[in-house]
Design a protein around this motif. Sequence first.
Motif, PDB file in Angstrom:
ATOM      1  N   ALA A   1      -5.965   4.720   5.182  1.00  0.00           N
ATOM      2  CA  ALA A   1      -5.219   4.624   3.929  1.00  0.00           C
ATOM      3  C   ALA A   1      -4.752   3.197   3.671  1.00  0.00           C
ATOM      4  CB  ALA A   1      -4.020   5.580   3.963  1.00  0.00           C
TER       5      ALA A   1
ATOM      6  N   ASP B   1      -6.291   0.972   0.543  1.00  0.00           N
ATOM      7  CA  ASP B   1      -5.340   0.504  -0.472  1.00  0.00           C
ATOM      8  C   ASP B   1      -5.329  -1.017  -0.563  1.00  0.00           C
ATOM      9  OD1 ASP B   1      -4.617   3.039  -1.158  1.00  0.00           O
ATOM     10  OD2 ASP B   1      -2.544   2.903  -0.456  1.00  0.00           O
TER      11      ASP B   1
ATOM     12  N   THR C   1       0.852  -1.191   0.000  1.00  0.00           N
ATOM     13  CA  THR C   1       0.000   0.000   0.000  1.00  0.00           C
ATOM     14  C   THR C   1       0.889   1.242   0.000  1.00  0.00           C
ATOM     15  OG1 THR C   1      -0.125   0.333   2.389  1.00  0.00           O
ATOM     16  CG2 THR C   1      -1.641  -1.290   1.417  1.00  0.00           C
TER      17      THR C   1
ATOM     18  N   GLY D   1       1.131   5.724   4.078  1.00  0.00           N
ATOM     19  CA  GLY D   1       0.328   6.297   5.154  1.00  0.00           C
ATOM     20  C   GLY D   1       0.941   7.593   5.654  1.00  0.00           C
TER      21      GLY D   1
END
Length: 326
Positions: A301, A305, A105, A108
């Motif tokens: 987040a 993701d 991902t 953040g």
Amino acid sequence: MSVEISMRIAILDDYQRVALQYARWDMLGRDCDIQVFDRNLSSIDEAANALADFDVLCLMRERMPLPRELIERLPRLKLVIVTGARTRTIDLEAAASHGVTVCHTHPGESQYATPELAWGLILSCARSIPEEHRHVREGRWQETIGLSLGGKTLGLLGLGKLGSHMVPIARAFGMDVVAWSQNLTEERAASLQARRVDKDELFRLSDVVSIHLILGERTRRLVGAHEFGLMKPSAILVNTSRGPIVDEAAMIQALQTRKIRAAGLDVFDQEPLPPDHPLRTIPNAVLTPHLGYVTEGAYRAFFEDTVEGIAAWRAGNPVRVLAAPV
């Protein structure tokens, strides 16, 4: 009308049981069976038995390692999504050779969240906040004497993305800032309003030492008995990076013998920290359970993701790929 399950998804190490609240997992389809694990699977045997029937694993940072031995025991595994931008606990070569795609991902908001927590630990150690909080709850009153930060020196091991965020806050407290890392130059330090010094000098000068380095062969056990011997008896060590950067045994001895004032620790050699670990009983150690990146913004987040990554992989267009089947 029942729907046949075609994909089993495991969300691992969701300690607060919030993963399903932070993203629209239902968009993956009714044929996906999602199971949340709210505790750490602490051994390869335990993990292999619990995860053998899953197609997708969703990992929270480095809480759950995926070495080759475990990957080989997960016959259905096809996709791993790990939160954050980097990982050192997944055998990417083994994953690729076993037909597993590994994606990540976005990072953040840890560039802000982790330094914020570091300052929380610094203040907690300097002013004995956890101890005095407990005393007030117990009906007691004012039993410690604090350390003011104004006019003191903050020593930063690492002046990169995270360490650099420590400087303006230190300046706001009226602190001098020195820094060291293997690749740090005097010019880079000066551009961030810090002064580069040698490593030994940093430990001699600093009233607070805060670690902001990546764990690797050059940084493992970087802080040991020698460094603790250089520190002032009134000094504080804070580690929000990785536990093995500090020699744990040497740190415990320094705390128990009061060679240093205190340590604020968010990371440990073994996580979760075992219930009988000696750090749990040392009064001048302030401990938090690896909370550096654990914020609402980061979690939202991460999990959004993660869902996006699973959907993209199912559509044949994986995103943010770390490893692909060979």
